[in-house]
Design a protein around this motif. Structure first.
Motif, PDB file in Angstrom:
ATOM      1  N   PHE A  94       0.793  -1.230   0.000  1.00 30.51           N
ATOM      2  CA  PHE A  94       0.000   0.000   0.000  1.00 30.51           C
ATOM      3  C   PHE A  94       0.832   1.292   0.000  1.00 30.51           C
ATOM      4  O   PHE A  94       0.396   2.300  -0.535  1.00 30.51           O
ATOM      5  CB  PHE A  94      -0.932   0.000   1.233  1.00 30.51           C
ATOM      6  N   ASP A  95       1.998   1.236   0.628  1.00 31.46           N
ATOM      7  CA  ASP A  95       2.863   2.418   0.760  1.00 31.46           C
ATOM      8  C   ASP A  95       3.198   2.959  -0.630  1.00 31.46           C
ATOM      9  O   ASP A  95       3.840   2.260  -1.428  1.00 31.46           O
ATOM     10  CB  ASP A  95       4.124   1.994   1.527  1.00 31.46           C
ATOM     11  N   GLY A  96       2.761   4.159  -0.934  1.00 27.47           N
ATOM     12  CA  GLY A  96       3.039   4.778  -2.227  1.00 27.47           C
ATOM     13  C   GLY A  96       2.043   4.384  -3.311  1.00 27.47           C
ATOM     14  O   GLY A  96       1.490   5.231  -4.012  1.00 27.47           O
ATOM     15  N   GLU A 129      11.313   6.450  -4.264  1.00 24.16           N
ATOM     16  CA  GLU A 129      11.043   7.266  -3.074  1.00 24.16           C
ATOM     17  C   GLU A 129      11.677   6.675  -1.819  1.00 24.16           C
ATOM     18  O   GLU A 129      12.081   7.385  -0.914  1.00 24.16           O
ATOM     19  CB  GLU A 129       9.526   7.412  -2.880  1.00 24.16           C
ATOM     20  N   GLU A 130      11.743   5.345  -1.753  1.00 26.10           N
ATOM     21  CA  GLU A 130      12.264   4.717  -0.530  1.00 26.10           C
ATOM     22  C   GLU A 130      13.778   4.910  -0.430  1.00 26.10           C
ATOM     23  O   GLU A 130      14.446   5.099  -1.439  1.00 26.10           O
ATOM     24  CB  GLU A 130      11.945   3.214  -0.529  1.00 26.10           C
ATOM     25  N   VAL A 131      14.279   4.793   0.797  1.00 26.13           N
ATOM     26  CA  VAL A 131      15.717   4.972   0.976  1.00 26.13           C
ATOM     27  C   VAL A 131      16.454   3.889   0.178  1.00 26.13           C
ATOM     28  O   VAL A 131      16.031   2.737   0.131  1.00 26.13           O
ATOM     29  CB  VAL A 131      16.099   4.978   2.472  1.00 26.13           C
ATOM     30  N   SER A 385       3.670  -0.655   8.949  1.00 27.83           N
ATOM     31  CA  SER A 385       4.091  -0.290   7.592  1.00 27.83           C
ATOM     32  C   SER A 385       5.551  -0.667   7.399  1.00 27.83           C
ATOM     33  O   SER A 385       6.260  -0.935   8.363  1.00 27.83           O
ATOM     34  CB  SER A 385       3.903   1.207   7.358  1.00 27.83           C
ATOM     35  N   HIS A 386       6.022  -0.651   6.143  1.00 30.58           N
ATOM     36  CA  HIS A 386       7.367  -1.124   5.795  1.00 30.58           C
ATOM     37  C   HIS A 386       7.543  -2.561   6.251  1.00 30.58           C
ATOM     38  O   HIS A 386       8.609  -2.969   6.725  1.00 30.58           O
ATOM     39  CB  HIS A 386       8.456  -0.214   6.397  1.00 30.58           C
ATOM     40  N   CYS A 387       6.484  -3.338   6.130  1.00 31.61           N
ATOM     41  CA  CYS A 387       6.517  -4.761   6.483  1.00 31.61           C
ATOM     42  C   CYS A 387       5.369  -5.424   5.722  1.00 31.61           C
ATOM     43  O   CYS A 387       4.437  -4.743   5.281  1.00 31.61           O
ATOM     44  CB  CYS A 387       6.366  -4.961   7.990  1.00 31.61           C
TER      45      CYS A 387
HETATM   46 MN    MN Z   1       7.910   3.897   2.530  1.00 31.78          MN
END
Ligand code: MN
Ligand code: GLV
Ligand code: MN
Length: 425
Positions: A94-96, A129-131, A385-387
């Motif tokens: 879902f992120d982004g 966008e992510e690191v 999130s991030h999982c």
């Molecule tokens: Mn993210």
């Protein structure tokens, strides 16, 4: 216009979200689509296809951002929305993605209802966008807004590779990444829909977050240079153990985060040890860390406080230290007019909302330097999130996409000149 009509087609959006999720790295946990990976390339081709199907004229800008244009009645500075489709390693669905596919669904609903905006509408899938392993994030939005530097492209990451080389291998032109494509262009405004990635909305039983500010982020990539030695014969008092120095740095970073203001967080997220065997004293360690806060004063002092302590501990272990700092963005307030119109649109749709800051970084932080920018959040289950457990219900996403549509319609019509957020009404 009656914005009720712009309600998204929930099933269509939900099924696209899951179609995109299938384009993930097979050997990684969850839904992994890291920038520069082949699944990322495939996903972006798929996104271009969905944009074209929605009636957008699709281009890829020199920074590698995918841009879909819906012409407006009068043209002029365009209105912009979007987000990103890359993920962290072991990320969620879902992120982004919600912001990109949600924006495409808005375009479809505008066209299906015969609603034409005055301004051109740009839907953007921002690059990376992510690191990344080179300690930077928001590559595409930083590049387009002219803040990416040649130094950033020269950075060698925890993977031992140079960012500029990896971007070139992916088919990007480093000169394009350094050309401030969008910095030259006037933009009417930017609005990004995103999942909250924290627990606040769910805990309060609310539909929407109207974002007031995006945290500032400082990062470092530290190289600890010790001496590789035989782990059986080298006495404890005679070692230059790079990992021990790095481990002390991890604790320094944690202490700094704990001693900071409420909004302060500090994380060591990546560590590489060389040569990497139990029977060799580690000769070299690379450590990536970051600090975030809404408090710019605390954030601005982080570099000095942390480096002094890490350098002292490294010296105690006979380890040489090199620290490469980068600031992702300072604390960025969102535009008060955009906050006000998103809140008014939420009221109009009967969606409950809260004004709240974002602890996550976003492309919106960089767009905010170019135009009136804002964000709206939908809840994240358990704040995860991030999982792989990242989750937002289809109905919650639909509320967010409906609000994105209603807010963009308002933004199209309104001058963004308020100097203050009106607050809850
Ligand atoms: Mn993210
Ligand atoms: C992106 O999700 C970030 O906050 O780093
Ligand atoms: Mn994101």
């Amino acid at each position: 216009m009656n914005v009720e009509l712009l309600e998204p087609d929930r099933e269509r959006l939900w099924s696209e979200l899951h179609d995109l999720a299938r384009l993930s790295e097979a050997d990684s946990a969850g839904w992994t689509r890291r920038v520069f990976s082949e699944p990322y390339r495939a996903a972006r081709d798929w996104v271009r296809g969905r944009m074209r199907d929605a009636g957008l004229a699709v281009t890829t800008d020199p920074a590698g951002n995918i841009v879909g244009r819906l012409p407006g009645r009068h043209g002029g500075p365009p209105l912009v929305t979007g987000s990103h489709t890359d993920t962290v390693e072991g990320g969620g669905r879902f992120d982004g993605v919600v912001g990109v596919l949600g924006a495409i669904e808005v375009v479809r609903r505008l066209r299906e209802t015969g609603t034409q905006l005055d301004h051109d509408l740009l839907v953007v899938d921002f690059l990376g966008e992510e690191v990344n392993p080179y300690s930077g994030s928001c590559l595409g939005s930083q590049a387009a807004t002219g803040v990416l530097t040649a130094d950033t492209l020269d950075r060698t990451g925890v993977d031992g590779k140079r960012l500029g080389d990896v971007a070139t291998a992916f088919g990007l032109d480093p000169d394009g990444l350094l050309a401030p494509t969008w910095a030259m262009q006037r933009l009417h405004g930017y609005l990004e829909l995103h999942i909250e990635q924290g627990p606040t909305l769910e805990q309060r039983g609310l539909d929407i977050g109207v974002v007031t500010a995006i945290v500032g982020i400082e990062r470092f990539l530290a190289t600890f240079i010790g001496r590789a030695d035989h782990a059986g014969t080298r006495r404890m008092g005679d070692r230059r153990d790079a990992l021990v120095a790095a481990a002390k740095a991890v604790l320094t970073v944690e202490r700094e985060g704990c001693a900071g203001p409420d909004s302060a967080v500090a994380t060591c997220g990546a560590l590489r040890i060389e040569p990497g065997a139990e029977n060799v004293v580690p000769g070299r360690a690379l450590l990536a860390a970051e600090f975030r806060s809404e408090d710019q004063t605390w954030l601005s002092g982080v570099r000095r406080r942390v480096v002094d302590e890490i350098a002292r501990h490294s010296a105690e272990n006979g380890v040489e230290l090199l620290v490469d700092w980068s600031a992702d963005n300072p604390v960025v307030p969102t535009n008060p007019s955009v906050q006000n119109l998103a809140a008014a649109a939420a009221d109009e749709l009967g969606a409950s909302w809260l004004a709240m800051p974002s602890g996550a970084g976003h492309d919106a932080a960089h767009l905010a330097a170019r135009c009136p920018a804002g964000m709206i959040f939908v809840p994240s289950r358990d704040g995860r999130s991030h999982c792989p457990d990242e989750w937002t219900d289809a109905a919650q996403i639909a509320t967010g996409v409906h609000l994105l549509a209603a807010s963009l319609v308002r933004m199209d019509q309104q001058a963004t000149v308020d100097t203050e957020f009106a607050g809850p009404r």
